[in-house]
Enzyme design. Structure first.
Site, PDB file in Angstrom:
ATOM      1  N   HIS A  72       0.843  -1.204   0.000  1.00 32.88           N
ATOM      2  CA  HIS A  72       0.000   0.000   0.000  1.00 32.88           C
ATOM      3  C   HIS A  72       0.879   1.255   0.000  1.00 32.88           C
ATOM      4  O   HIS A  72       0.652   2.189  -0.764  1.00 32.88           O
ATOM      5  CB  HIS A  72      -0.872   0.071   1.267  1.00 32.88           C
ATOM      6  CG  HIS A  72      -1.918  -0.985   1.391  1.00 32.88           C
ATOM      7  ND1 HIS A  72      -2.093  -1.744   2.521  1.00 32.88           N
ATOM      8  CD2 HIS A  72      -2.874  -1.391   0.521  1.00 32.88           C
ATOM      9  CE1 HIS A  72      -3.120  -2.570   2.349  1.00 32.88           C
ATOM     10  NE2 HIS A  72      -3.603  -2.386   1.137  1.00 32.88           N
ATOM     11  N   ARG A  96      -2.009  -6.010  -8.391  1.00 32.42           N
ATOM     12  CA  ARG A  96      -0.966  -6.991  -8.073  1.00 32.42           C
ATOM     13  C   ARG A  96      -0.854  -8.082  -9.121  1.00 32.42           C
ATOM     14  O   ARG A  96       0.222  -8.491  -9.488  1.00 32.42           O
ATOM     15  CB  ARG A  96      -1.264  -7.647  -6.712  1.00 32.42           C
ATOM     16  CG  ARG A  96      -0.855  -6.806  -5.564  1.00 32.42           C
ATOM     17  CD  ARG A  96      -1.499  -7.294  -4.310  1.00 32.42           C
ATOM     18  NE  ARG A  96      -2.924  -6.996  -4.338  1.00 32.42           N
ATOM     19  CZ  ARG A  96      -3.709  -7.003  -3.271  1.00 32.42           C
ATOM     20  NH1 ARG A  96      -3.199  -7.348  -2.110  1.00 32.42           N
ATOM     21  NH2 ARG A  96      -4.968  -6.690  -3.362  1.00 32.42           N
TER      22      ARG A  96
HETATM   23  P1  ADP Z   1      -5.815  -5.848   0.581  1.00 32.67           P
HETATM   24  O1  ADP Z   1      -6.167  -6.679  -0.603  1.00 32.67           O
HETATM   25  O2  ADP Z   1      -4.376  -5.960   0.947  1.00 32.67           O
HETATM   26  O3  ADP Z   1      -6.773  -5.966   1.752  1.00 32.67           O
HETATM   27  P2  ADP Z   1      -6.931  -3.152   0.186  1.00 32.67           P
HETATM   28  O4  ADP Z   1      -8.345  -3.435  -0.077  1.00 32.67           O
HETATM   29  O5  ADP Z   1      -6.635  -2.481   1.476  1.00 32.67           O
HETATM   30  O6  ADP Z   1      -5.968  -4.395   0.045  1.00 32.67           O
HETATM   31  O7  ADP Z   1      -6.294  -2.332  -1.016  1.00 32.67           O
HETATM   32  C1  ADP Z   1      -6.253  -0.973  -1.217  1.00 32.67           C
HETATM   33  C2  ADP Z   1      -5.570  -0.704  -2.542  1.00 32.67           C
HETATM   34  O8  ADP Z   1      -4.192  -1.079  -2.482  1.00 32.67           O
HETATM   35  C3  ADP Z   1      -6.141  -1.496  -3.727  1.00 32.67           C
HETATM   36  O9  ADP Z   1      -6.067  -0.684  -4.878  1.00 32.67           O
HETATM   37  C4  ADP Z   1      -5.191  -2.670  -3.847  1.00 32.67           C
HETATM   38  O10 ADP Z   1      -5.199  -3.205  -5.153  1.00 32.67           O
HETATM   39  C5  ADP Z   1      -3.884  -1.995  -3.525  1.00 32.67           C
HETATM   40  N1  ADP Z   1      -2.876  -2.923  -3.026  1.00 32.67           N
HETATM   41  C6  ADP Z   1      -2.926  -3.710  -1.942  1.00 32.67           C
HETATM   42  N2  ADP Z   1      -1.786  -4.414  -1.784  1.00 32.67           N
HETATM   43  C7  ADP Z   1      -0.978  -4.059  -2.819  1.00 32.67           C
HETATM   44  C8  ADP Z   1       0.335  -4.448  -3.249  1.00 32.67           C
HETATM   45  N3  ADP Z   1       1.039  -5.360  -2.581  1.00 32.67           N
HETATM   46  N4  ADP Z   1       0.830  -3.863  -4.368  1.00 32.67           N
HETATM   47  C9  ADP Z   1       0.085  -2.958  -5.050  1.00 32.67           C
HETATM   48  N5  ADP Z   1      -1.139  -2.564  -4.704  1.00 32.67           N
HETATM   49  C10 ADP Z   1      -1.676  -3.099  -3.612  1.00 32.67           C
END
Ligand code: ADP
Length: 162
Positions: free
Chosen positions: A17, A90
């Protein structure tokens, strides 16, 4: 002023994130990280706690603000006077759902654009759920989340299991 909204659960914020937050803060004038309040998942951290962790790990990025929202994302964007949603991708598995969301948001609010940012390859496997799983099994989460929130995560999991 170009304001981008980066929505998600952030339960808790990971280095994946943070990488997306940092990179988008270099592109947009202001990035608003928006914690989704009405998620169907039962969260480990409360919205207030997630806000506090996000505030701590983004303290060195001046143009980032942390907020939360419930209801429609496009309504939150309107309230913030923002026209851009940033999403991290991802893997192909993220894509289908995000593509559908981008299209429905465009339909609901034609002035809104969704920007997809490719994950840093170092974090492509990383999710909040993986962090919680490793931590709950007593594994080392160094390198998965910011150093300054590691003890909060172990502490929370310990109290939850009491
Ligand atoms: P998670 O799937 O980890 O619970 P969230 O719903 O909190 O994630 O995701 C918030 C944003 O961050 C989304 O756009 C998600 O695709 C992106 N995101 C989460 N983890 C990663 C990562 N490792 N690399 C790139 N983007 C990510």
């Amino acid at each position: 002023m170009k304001i981008a909204v980066l929505p998600g659960s952030f339960d808790p914020v990971t280095l994946g994130h943070l990488d997306i937050i940092r990179r988008s803060s270099a592109i947009f004038d202001r990035v608003c990280v928006a914690i989704l309040e009405n998620s169907s998942k039962s969260p480990l951290f409360s919205v207030e706690e997630r806000k506090e962790l996000l505030t701590r790990v983004t303290a060195d990025i001046p143009n980032v603000e942390i907020d939360s929202f419930s209801g429609m994302l496009v309504d939150f964007l309107k309230m913030k006077d923002a026209h851009v949603i940033v999403k991290g991708l991802r893997a192909v598995s993220d894509f289908e759902y995000e593509f559908q969301m981008a299209l429905i948001n465009k339909k609901l609010s034609p002035s809104v654009e969704t920007f997809f940012m490719t994950t840093n390859s170092a974090y492509s496997y990383l999710s909040s759920s993986i962090v919680k799983e490793v931590a709950s099994l007593g594994g080392d989460i160094t390198g998965l989340v910011s150093e300054n929130i590691i003890s909060d995560i172990y502490e929370k999991i310990k109290n939850k299991n009491k």
